[in-house]
Design a protein around this motif. Sequence first.
Motif, PDB file in Angstrom:
ATOM      1  N   THR A  13       0.834  -1.206   0.000  1.00 24.39           N
ATOM      2  CA  THR A  13       0.000   0.000   0.000  1.00 24.39           C
ATOM      3  C   THR A  13       0.870   1.258   0.000  1.00 24.39           C
ATOM      4  O   THR A  13       0.522   2.259  -0.626  1.00 24.39           O
ATOM      5  N   ALA A  14       2.032   1.188   0.686  1.00 23.65           N
ATOM      6  CA  ALA A  14       2.920   2.350   0.702  1.00 23.65           C
ATOM      7  C   ALA A  14       3.490   2.598  -0.695  1.00 23.65           C
ATOM      8  O   ALA A  14       3.647   3.750  -1.132  1.00 23.65           O
ATOM      9  N   LEU A  15       3.782   1.503  -1.399  1.00 26.11           N
ATOM     10  CA  LEU A  15       4.296   1.642  -2.769  1.00 26.11           C
ATOM     11  C   LEU A  15       3.225   2.211  -3.698  1.00 26.11           C
ATOM     12  O   LEU A  15       3.520   2.930  -4.648  1.00 26.11           O
ATOM     13  N   LEU A  16       1.961   1.880  -3.390  1.00 26.34           N
ATOM     14  CA  LEU A  16       0.854   2.432  -4.162  1.00 26.34           C
ATOM     15  C   LEU A  16       0.842   3.956  -4.014  1.00 26.34           C
ATOM     16  O   LEU A  16       0.694   4.702  -4.999  1.00 26.34           O
ATOM     17  N   ALA A  17       1.024   4.413  -2.774  1.00 22.79           N
ATOM     18  CA  ALA A  17       1.093   5.853  -2.528  1.00 22.79           C
ATOM     19  C   ALA A  17       2.281   6.470  -3.254  1.00 22.79           C
ATOM     20  O   ALA A  17       2.181   7.564  -3.843  1.00 22.79           O
ATOM     21  N   VAL A  18       3.409   5.745  -3.250  1.00 23.86           N
ATOM     22  CA  VAL A  18       4.588   6.219  -3.965  1.00 23.86           C
ATOM     23  C   VAL A  18       4.289   6.336  -5.463  1.00 23.86           C
ATOM     24  O   VAL A  18       4.650   7.327  -6.114  1.00 23.86           O
ATOM     25  N   ALA A  19       3.601   5.318  -5.981  1.00 22.18           N
ATOM     26  CA  ALA A  19       3.260   5.325  -7.406  1.00 22.18           C
ATOM     27  C   ALA A  19       2.385   6.533  -7.744  1.00 22.18           C
ATOM     28  O   ALA A  19       2.564   7.172  -8.796  1.00 22.18           O
ATOM     29  N   VAL A  20       1.439   6.854  -6.856  1.00 24.60           N
ATOM     30  CA  VAL A  20       0.583   8.024  -7.100  1.00 24.60           C
ATOM     31  C   VAL A  20       1.435   9.299  -7.092  1.00 24.60           C
ATOM     32  O   VAL A  20       1.316  10.145  -7.993  1.00 24.60           O
ATOM     33  N   SER A  21       2.296   9.419  -6.081  1.00 27.48           N
ATOM     34  CA  SER A  21       3.173  10.594  -6.016  1.00 27.48           C
ATOM     35  C   SER A  21       4.022  10.717  -7.276  1.00 27.48           C
ATOM     36  O   SER A  21       4.245  11.820  -7.797  1.00 27.48           O
ATOM     37  N   SER A  22       4.510   9.556  -7.768  1.00 29.03           N
ATOM     38  CA  SER A  22       5.428   9.598  -8.906  1.00 29.03           C
ATOM     39  C   SER A  22       4.742  10.093 -10.174  1.00 29.03           C
ATOM     40  O   SER A  22       5.393  10.551 -11.114  1.00 29.03           O
ATOM     41  N   MET A  23       3.399  10.032 -10.207  1.00 24.86           N
ATOM     42  CA  MET A  23       2.666  10.601 -11.345  1.00 24.86           C
ATOM     43  C   MET A  23       2.836  12.120 -11.388  1.00 24.86           C
ATOM     44  O   MET A  23       2.582  12.758 -12.406  1.00 24.86           O
ATOM     45  N   PHE A  24       3.216  12.679 -10.250  1.00 26.62           N
ATOM     46  CA  PHE A  24       3.323  14.135 -10.170  1.00 26.62           C
ATOM     47  C   PHE A  24       4.773  14.608 -10.062  1.00 26.62           C
ATOM     48  O   PHE A  24       5.046  15.684  -9.559  1.00 26.62           O
ATOM     49  N   GLU A  25       5.695  13.782 -10.529  1.00 28.69           N
ATOM     50  CA  GLU A  25       7.114  14.148 -10.440  1.00 28.69           C
ATOM     51  C   GLU A  25       7.395  15.488 -11.095  1.00 28.69           C
ATOM     52  O   GLU A  25       8.252  16.258 -10.649  1.00 28.69           O
ATOM     53  N   GLY A  26       6.659  15.768 -12.164  1.00 29.15           N
ATOM     54  CA  GLY A  26       6.858  17.019 -12.878  1.00 29.15           C
ATOM     55  C   GLY A  26       6.725  18.225 -11.965  1.00 29.15           C
ATOM     56  O   GLY A  26       7.676  19.005 -11.784  1.00 29.15           O
ATOM     57  N   ILE A  27       5.552  18.333 -11.304  1.00 29.72           N
ATOM     58  CA  ILE A  27       5.314  19.494 -10.447  1.00 29.72           C
ATOM     59  C   ILE A  27       6.199  19.465  -9.203  1.00 29.72           C
ATOM     60  O   ILE A  27       6.640  20.506  -8.706  1.00 29.72           O
ATOM     61  N   LEU A  28       6.487  18.227  -8.713  1.00 28.81           N
ATOM     62  CA  LEU A  28       7.344  18.100  -7.531  1.00 28.81           C
ATOM     63  C   LEU A  28       8.744  18.650  -7.809  1.00 28.81           C
ATOM     64  O   LEU A  28       9.357  19.259  -6.937  1.00 28.81           O
ATOM     65  N   SER A  29       9.240  18.388  -9.031  1.00 26.52           N
ATOM     66  CA  SER A  29      10.586  18.877  -9.347  1.00 26.52           C
ATOM     67  C   SER A  29      10.593  20.392  -9.547  1.00 26.52           C
ATOM     68  O   SER A  29      11.607  21.049  -9.348  1.00 26.52           O
ATOM     69  N   GLN A  30       9.424  20.961  -9.907  1.00 24.54           N
ATOM     70  CA  GLN A  30       9.355  22.425 -10.033  1.00 24.54           C
ATOM     71  C   GLN A  30       9.276  23.108  -8.668  1.00 24.54           C
ATOM     72  O   GLN A  30       9.841  24.165  -8.442  1.00 24.54           O
ATOM     73  N   MET A  31       8.529  22.497  -7.744  1.00 22.26           N
ATOM     74  CA  MET A  31       8.293  23.150  -6.456  1.00 22.26           C
ATOM     75  C   MET A  31       8.565  22.193  -5.289  1.00 22.26           C
ATOM     76  O   MET A  31       7.712  21.375  -4.941  1.00 22.26           O
TER      77      MET A  31
END
Lengths: 452, 452
Positions: free
Chosen positions: B298-316
């Motif tokens: 389940t934690a990896l599932l959360a990681v997978a969801v976060s990784s969909m947003f790597e673009g914005i995460l790398s900006q901010m």
Amino acid sequence: MPETSEQDFSQQRFLEINTALQSGMFVYVRKMFQTMPAYDIALLLESSTSKSRNLLWQLVDPDLHGEILEELSEEVRKGILKSMDPEKVAAVAEGMDIDDLAEVLRTLPDAVYQEVLGSMDTQDRARVEQALSYEEDTAGGIMNTDTITLRPDVTIDVILRYLRLKGELPEATDSFYVVSRNDKFIGSVSLADLVTARPEQTIAEITDYNTVPVHVNSTDTEVATLFERYDWFSAPVLDEEGHLLGRITIDDVIDIIREDAEHSMLSMAGLDDEADTFAPVIKSTRQRSIWLGVNMITALLAVAVSSMFEGILSQMAILAVLNTLVPSMGGVAGGQTLTLVIRGMALGHIGDSNARSIFTKELAIGFLNGLIWAILVAGIVAIWKQDLLLGGIIAFAMLMNLTAAGVAGVTVPLLLKRMKIDPALAGSVILTTVTDVVGIFAFLGTATLLLS
Amino acid sequence: MPETSEQDFSQQRFLEINTALQSGMFVYVRKMFQTMPAYDIALLLESSTSKSRNLLWQLVDPDLHGEILEELSEEVRKGILKSMDPEKVAAVAEGMDIDDLAEVLRTLPDAVYQEVLGSMDTQDRARVEQALSYEEDTAGGIMNTDTITLRPDVTIDVILRYLRLKGELPEATDSFYVVSRNDKFIGSVSLADLVTARPEQTIAEITDYNTVPVHVNSTDTEVATLFERYDWFSAPVLDEEGHLLGRITIDDVIDIIREDAEHSMLSMAGLDDEADTFAPVIKSTRQRSIWLGVNMITALLAVAVSSMFEGILSQMAILAVLNTLVPSMGGVAGGQTLTLVIRGMALGHIGDSNARSIFTKELAIGFLNGLIWAILVAGIVAIWKQDLLLGGIIAFAMLMNLTAAGVAGVTVPLLLKRMKIDPALAGSVILTTVTDVVGIFAFLGTATLLLS
């Protein structure tokens, strides 16, 4: 799960009653109530919203009010008593057992309480005031005073004739207590011993002098532990000087055993004071928001730790993505240790004598599980991101955090207990803070050292 | 917490015994054991590491073996029985109550079990085999067969003479059962009624015909619920045709009540099968790693969801820093609702009849608490980062997630129960997944829409 059949049946009847209530079929509901035992009506009230509860209560036969009030949980009872006239409460009070009545009176607002007490006759009032003089959560607070006492020199034959004359024994009587001329407790005679003894024997001959009495100031939890340990059905309650004051029966103890067992689970979720499942929304919201507020502070602490690493996070978004993994695993591992230790302390299995063994054990488990999941997560990350170093960093953080979780899972509750703070209530917040902070530090800190 | 005084005393004695054990003072330990009741020795064994346990066991007086085995938890008992010779187990078995003996025999490895059974005499073997023919967790599995039965047409006088001749009643006898010529259950006579009746009355005149019997195939949880609801001290057990088979007494039920109440708490931490606090490290590590593995997914599932947003995460990077806040609050809020619902279902307060009320209530609480913490967190972030829009985004995500937490906290356990899956075991994993995924989606998704 065949135990649901009974519950399903209750649930179906509750549904019928609620439907009837909403269609205003009050006569029908009244009739249904006449076929239901007090406990079932209490269960229905517990299962209803606070709005329907007051409506349902008015349809209950007043003769059953006392019995139902005894069965209700404190929160629900309070709500119902608030809606009743003081005279009606006084009328209900007349038919109740002293220990149950005292419990009910304790939940009344002060003005109502005085009014109820005022409307009782002098003898009843004296008895109630005596019962109320003991703390609620002590042996004195849960004992009954309707004890039958015997003198040691009387013969069985005389006692049997006396009992036949009496015609009825107090509820749940399984034994009598033998006392001296000045009411000092000597021992007990069980009903079973009484019926198997020869009529010419004296009470002294069949008295069990090894009966262990309960002290009036013992806590109810202590009393429950004794009942559970030694399989008692009832126990005499004595004052400091050894005078017999009353008796505690197992039916009063069962509720304490369940409540104590439930207490840890509710406390760990910060629900300590919310026993009423159907409390009004505003009340529940307020109670829960306190706990959420505490959690908010610890969550902001984790945020503050993360924000120390904004530099590396802005360089590598993958660290941001993986940042939740290590704290999450640490929280779960620590939660397991914490739960086990809290339960062990409640059962008396964990204390100063073996704190070191449990510490060593949980440290070893934390380290071993840390190793297992470190290797696994390193493998996953190394393959997914084709980055061995990143895998190594997260593995190191995982090992650190799961070991810390094991250590904190044992030490936090033990320390809290020594500080007289309920470990079930405060333990999980402190633990999560530890595993969050250690997890983020170990992961982002190592990453900063090795990757930036 | 005055209840600790009793525990402190035990703990101190345990410490002394363990010190003596380690210094090889076996005679001293043996002497200590002679002054301790069986329950206390059982408690000491539960509180010891598996290594010292076997050593301690050899110092216990064999006459107490049976009584202590009865008091031990299943896990600990299993370990001790494994270390004993089958003949010794058979010797212990002779002195035990049938229901307790059956419980012990069930935990033996098959070969040992056959050997123990073989060394018993024919009559005992038949009784044990009868007891073992019932499922462990049913009324049949926990009942005793040492019931005294009466015929309705006999007079009290005759019964009293019979009892005096008998000289002793089976342990924990509080009532007798009245049966017809072909052993069909008619009703019960309490000891209290027997001693208060006139000698010339017949049993039929004082029989309570409203005694509710328990069916032999009822689950132990169902039996415990009945005892708790109706304040029973004992209950008759009948077969399909209404024949009396035995009786259940409250001392056997108390353990079930505590275990059932504990079960939810242990299950919620994934500790369902780990009743032994001092199990060997390897065993505990293996048991807990399963749960950690489930959480990893389940934690990896959360990681997978976060990784969909790597673009914005790398900006901010600030989004990365704040990303844990919303899921954390959702997890706590959802955990509160889940705990309350699981407890409510166990007590029979929540079922199909009121699923909608509890849903509406928790939805409202989730929304209201979402609103409170949304405003607060928005304020903190807006002031800290001087960014009103960012504050608005996290507030929106908080509101969404706490509402979702309330909804999931009610629906997940109700659905699991309908699917016959233990909600306490599976509920918290599923809930955390929901609050993690919704929290991250709502926060990073909205941020992507509005900030990139």
